[in-house]
Design an enzyme around this catalytic site. Structure first.
Site, PDB file in Angstrom:
ATOM      1  CG  ASP A  14     -16.773 -45.078 -27.817  1.00  0.00           C
ATOM      2  OD1 ASP A  14     -17.757 -45.051 -27.053  1.00  0.00           O
ATOM      3  OD2 ASP A  14     -15.919 -44.178 -27.876  1.00  0.00           O
ATOM      4  NE  ARG A  94      -5.738 -44.992 -34.822  1.00  0.00           N
ATOM      5  CZ  ARG A  94      -6.233 -45.845 -33.946  1.00  0.00           C
ATOM      6  NH1 ARG A  94      -6.358 -47.115 -34.269  1.00  0.00           N
ATOM      7  NH2 ARG A  94      -6.611 -45.458 -32.758  1.00  0.00           N
ATOM      8  CG  ASP A 123      -6.522 -42.053 -34.002  1.00  0.00           C
ATOM      9  OD1 ASP A 123      -5.410 -41.921 -34.546  1.00  0.00           O
ATOM     10  OD2 ASP A 123      -6.657 -42.373 -32.815  1.00  0.00           O
ATOM     11  CB  SER A 174      -9.435 -42.581 -24.583  1.00  0.00           C
ATOM     12  OG  SER A 174      -9.067 -42.905 -25.894  1.00  0.00           O
TER      13      SER A 174
HETATM   14  N1  ARG Z   1      -2.557 -38.327 -29.641  1.00  0.00           N
HETATM   15  C1  ARG Z   1      -2.105 -39.496 -30.296  1.00  0.00           C
HETATM   16  C2  ARG Z   1      -2.237 -39.386 -31.777  1.00  0.00           C
HETATM   17  O1  ARG Z   1      -2.980 -38.573 -32.243  1.00  0.00           O
HETATM   18  C3  ARG Z   1      -2.805 -40.744 -29.799  1.00  0.00           C
HETATM   19  C4  ARG Z   1      -4.255 -40.812 -30.109  1.00  0.00           C
HETATM   20  C5  ARG Z   1      -4.922 -42.092 -29.698  1.00  0.00           C
HETATM   21  N2  ARG Z   1      -5.257 -42.027 -28.426  1.00  0.00           N
HETATM   22  C6  ARG Z   1      -5.892 -42.555 -27.434  1.00  0.00           C
HETATM   23  N3  ARG Z   1      -5.338 -42.416 -26.288  1.00  0.00           N
HETATM   24  N4  ARG Z   1      -6.999 -43.130 -27.570  1.00  0.00           N
HETATM   25  O2  ARG Z   1      -1.598 -40.095 -32.509  1.00  0.00           O
END
Ligand code: ARG
Length: 409
Positions: A14, A94, A123, A174
């Protein structure tokens, strides 16, 4: 001269497609920034790829120590776990990544930040709240939210533009990784009935394949922060790496969670967080020993709030600072050592000690040296139970009838 945009670059499909897409759609120069929060080993290859797919510049920022000291440890002290399951690895990184992107944007004179998040996840919220809060003049582009391509179309786009497409198995998922944990979603995991296939795990052995014999480790904390392993001083990031390996080897740290996303949907996510599971358990055990009942109960409420706040991307807020101040204050005497037993997927606390322990052997013992005056008990029970007894007298709710011993009566 074109405008500049700082892109949070992971090296994945991506964000690689995004480099090209931004150029095409916005005609901007893309500066690819990869923030090292303990997620990847080969940053050289990531930078090379960014340049190859069209970035004008590619940099890596080592934010591991900031991540440990300013994010992981405050959160460990809080004992924050989202919905009782998720140790928050992705959520926690993040705001720090956003902060680093902003610093680069300022240094490079870029007016825009781009990230690769879709419009369905948490995110995007975490990045954008951080950016809007810390640097409101910066614009934001979210290519994966704007381009409207399916994954297949993104792959076709990549192929058309000579962007390398990873095809190994595992890429149906992912994945996000940092020092504190690994998050895996999508693919077959989207069916919450499906057991996670072995291939989703990479930090932890299956408990079935873990060593037959248990291992022990001792973690020493000072004011809520881990400072030594088996008696030897170890600094934060190194401690977390060592514990990830040790616990992973014993099959500890796999979490399968259906969670409530901020954007209103439930999602099924697999986490691997070996060090987090160990440290959270050890820290909790030390608090059991050193916090009073009232402190522990009140702190548990703050801890749940703190977890929600981190999950919801509200790190750069006054509320978080206030909670952190309270949490730090609770850690004054959370110092001591916890002994853990690691065996086939489980981690059990088997010992704990602290110079500030509130555990009094002479009060707890049933043996010689008992200082607990049992003659205080009857009066205490009469007063403690007085409201229940008084209410039952005037508002009868429970009727006890005679019981007959013989069957059928
Ligand atoms: N669900 C988790 C969060 O919101 C992880 C999100 C990132 N995930 C990923 N597998 N790409 O913090």
């Amino acid at each position: 001269m074109s405008d500049k945009v700082v892109l949070a670059y992971s090296g994945g499909l991506d964000t690689s497609v995004a480099v090209r897409w931004i150029k095409e759609k916005y005609d901007m120069d893309v500066i690819a920034v990869t923030v090292d929060v303990g997620n990847e080993k080969d940053f050289g290859a990531i930078c090379e790829k960014a340049l190859k797919v069209g970035a004008v510049k590619a940099t890596v920022i080592d934010a591991r120590n900031d991540f440990v000291d300013d994010y992981i440890f405050p959160m460990l002290k809080a004992g924050a776990i989202y919905e009782g399951a998720y140790p928050l690895a992705t959520s926690l990184a993040r705001p720090l990544i956003a902060l680093k992107l902003i610093e680069v944007a300022i240094a490079e004179g870029a007016g825009t930040i781009a990230h690769g998040c879709t419009g369905k996840g948490n995110d995007q919220v975490r990045f954008e709240i951080a950016i809007n809060t810390l640097a409101p003049s910066l614009k934001i582009i979210a290519p994966a939210r704007e381009w409207g391509m399916t994954r297949e179309e993104a792959i076709q786009y990549a192929k058309k533009h000579g962007i390398p497409v990873p095809v190994q198995s595992g890429h149906a998922y992912s994945i996000d990784e940092n020092l504190w944990g690994r998050s895996i979603e999508s693919g077959v995991l989207e069916d919450p009935w499906v057991e996670p296939p072995a291939e989703v795990y990479s930090w932890t052995k299956s408990p079935a394949d873990a060593p037959q014999l248990p291992a022990y480790c001792e973690i020493t904390f000072e004011k809520g922060i881990p400072v030594a392993l088996d008696g030897n001083p170890v600094v934060g990031a190194a401690m977390i790496c060592r514990l990830n390996e040790l616990a992973g080897e014993h099959g500890i740290g796999r979490i399968d969670h259906v969670e409530n996303r901020l954007v209103g949907i439930k999602s099924r996510e697999i986490y691997e967080a070996p060090a987090a599971v160990l440290l959270l358990a050890a820290h909790q055990a030390l608090e059991d020993l050193t916090l009073s009942k009232d402190q522990a109960r009140f702190k548990a409420k703050v801890s749940a709030e703190f977890a929600d706040l981190i999950y919801d991307g509200l790190w750069f807020t006054a509320n978080r600072l206030d909670m952190s101040a309270y949490i730090d204050s609770t850690q004054r005497f959370v110092s001591g050592t916890v002994r853990l037993k690691l065996h086939k997927g489980t981690c059990s606390v088997v010992g704990r000690k602290s110079p500030y322990s509130l555990y009094s052997h002479s009060l707890a013992t049933y043996e010689k040296g008992d200082k607990f005056d049992q003659s205080d008990a009857p009066g205490f029970i009469r007063l403690f139970g007085l409201p229940a007894k008084t209410q039952a007298e005037s508002q009868p709710l429970f009727k006890v009838t005679e019981k007959h011993g013989e069957e059928g009566k």
